[in-house]
Write an enzyme that holds these catalytic residues in place. Structure first.
Site, short mmCIF file in Angstrom:
data_model
loop_
_atom_site.label_atom_id
_atom_site.label_comp_id
_atom_site.label_asym_id
_atom_site.label_seq_id
_atom_site.Cartn_x
_atom_site.Cartn_y
_atom_site.Cartn_z
N TRP A 125 18.62 7.82 -27.40
CA TRP A 125 19.32 7.54 -26.17
C TRP A 125 20.84 8.11 -26.32
CZ3 TRP A 125 17.14 7.19 -21.76
CH2 TRP A 125 16.02 6.52 -21.54
N ASP A 147 27.00 2.33 -25.40
CA ASP A 147 25.55 2.31 -24.36
C ASP A 147 24.91 1.01 -25.10
OD1 ASP A 147 23.32 1.93 -23.51
OD2 ASP A 147 22.76 4.11 -23.66
N LYS A 192 16.41 -4.30 -19.93
CA LYS A 192 16.23 -4.51 -21.32
C LYS A 192 16.32 -6.14 -21.71
CE LYS A 192 15.34 -0.29 -21.45
NZ LYS A 192 16.35 0.83 -22.19
C1 LIG Z 1 16.70 1.89 -21.52
C2 LIG Z 1 17.77 2.73 -22.12
C3 LIG Z 1 18.56 3.60 -21.31
C4 LIG Z 1 18.22 4.30 -19.94
O1 LIG Z 1 18.45 3.37 -19.13
P1 LIG Z 1 18.08 3.44 -17.53
O2 LIG Z 1 18.58 2.10 -16.85
O3 LIG Z 1 16.74 3.89 -17.28
O4 LIG Z 1 18.82 4.68 -17.09
C5 LIG Z 1 19.66 4.17 -22.01
N1 LIG Z 1 20.08 3.83 -23.26
C6 LIG Z 1 19.67 2.83 -23.78
C7 LIG Z 1 19.85 2.42 -25.04
C8 LIG Z 1 18.34 2.46 -23.33
O5 LIG Z 1 17.62 1.44 -23.92
#
Ligand SMILES: *Cc1c(COP(=O)(O)O)cnc(C)c1O
Length: 361
Positions: A102, A173, A197
């Site tokens: 990611w 993030d 998540k």
């Molecule tokens: C799932 C995830 C993403 C992507 O998320 P979206 O909401 O689908 O854009 C980005 N970064 C991390 C760390 C993730 O777990």
């Protein structure tokens, strides 16, 4: 039917109590004769939900008044664009710490807006994988900010250290890390997280940003990713995903009822300790990540014999242990054990792993 434990990485499990409450009030919310999905986001009733969700999140994370909380759309990937558009501030480069899938995606997206520098921090020693600690990160003097990802959802790698870089804007993030443990918000300038998540419903993205960093974004920024515009309109410049906002609010209340983030952290520690111990005690299951960088949210493991993967997954789901398949770029298995996963779910998985090893090992 067996009790089902859902190990999906996202959209992921939502606390049963929360779903029960949502179900109970679905068709007649607050005696309005309508569901919350059917009323205006500008109604007094919805604004109350929005304000409470923000306050509960602030209480849980101890967010200081110098930070704004924004509820946006577009997921974490939307933020991969929003961050450079809002924060480059005429600078031509930014540092992107590369710890896995990611964080690398964020780097690739940033190339549309600047010449980002990718700083690779993974290393392997004696077949054990780890991440460089922050004082070894090769930060660029001219970068507008440092972007990193404290929990790589796919790779199962975490960074528990909190940043302490002088005069640097720090962006995290936190999609699969937020609310899993207490953090000191003052160590960051902006953190963002898609809700699907560790909060629950897809559709809403949470941004916690130091207020003084909210300023005019680049001219090309779409208004719906413009922090200033979002902030001026109290996260209602365009119609927000009201149901996800409401459900996130219920999850925040549930977290408070569990005793807050210190309690949750302890439980997450216990769950992940048990599972990693099971893996380490056997020669049948493998995880080669250094203990200090092991994710407590996404436990990635392999079977020594990959030919058994399919049958492992099939037998597991027959017992109600669902979605254990690892991401295709890593293979093997992944047990996502976010806040909503009860200890009993992890214990059931461990019991199954022992059974499976005895039967097929
Ligand atoms: C799932 C995830 C993403 C992507 O998320 P979206 O909401 O689908 O854009 C980005 N970064 C991390 C760390 C993730 O777990």
């Amino acid at each position: 039917m067996n009790i089902v434990y859902n190990f999906s990485a996202g959209p992921a499990m939502i606390p049963k109590d929360v779903l029960y409450k949502a179900k109970k009030e679905l068709q007649n919310w607050k005696q309005l004769g309508s569901s919350i999905m059917e009323i205006s986001h500008r109604s007094e009733e919805f604004i109350q939900v929005a304000l409470e969700a923000e306050q509960d999140l602030r209480d849980l994370l101890k967010i200081p008044d110098s930070f704004k909380v924004l509820f946006c759309q577009g997921g974490a990937r939307g933020q991969f664009s929003a961050v450079p558009m809002n924060l480059l501030n005429n600078s031509k480069t930014a540092d992107y710490i590369n710890s896995g899938y990611w964080s690398n995606c964020a780097f690739i997206e940033a190339k549309k807006y600047c010449i980002p520098q990718s700083i690779f921090i993974r290393k392997t020693h004696n077949k054990r994988e780890s991440l460089l600690s922050m004082n070894q990160w090769n930060i660029n003097k001219n970068s507008a900010y440092i972007h990193y990802c404290p929990n790589e959802t796919i790779d199962g790698l975490s960074i528990y250290e909190e940043p302490n870089f002088e005069n640097k804007i720090i962006i995290g993030d936190f999609s699969s890390f937020i609310l899993s443990r207490p953090i000191n918000i003052e160590n960051y300038d902006l953190i963002y997280a898609g809700a699907q998540k560790n909060i629950g419903p897809a559709g809403i993205t949470i941004i916690i940003i130091r207020e003084k960093l909210i300023r005019n974004p680049s001219k090309i920024s779409p208004s719906i990713l413009d922090y200033q515009k979002i902030s001026e309109h109290n996260s209602m410049f365009n119609t927000p995903p009201t149901f996800s906002w409401y459900l996130s609010g219920l999850v925040f209340k549930w977290l408070k009822k569990q005793g807050g983030l210190k309690k949750i952290e302890k439980l997450n520690q216990k769950k992940s300790d048990l599972l990693y111990k099971k893996i380490d005690d056997s020669d049948f299951y493998i995880n080669e990540i250094n203990v200090k960088n092991r994710s407590k949210m996404n436990v990635v493991f392999h079977l020594i014999e990959p030919k058994l993967n399919q049958i492992f997954l099939k037998k597991a789901s027959e017992l109600g242990l669902n979605y254990l398949k690892g991401h295709s770029i890593v293979g093997g298995m992944r047990a996502s054990i976010y806040n909503a996963m009860p200890l009993e779910g992890v214990q059931s998985l461990i019991k199954f792993m022992s059974y499976f090893e005895n039967r097929y090992g």
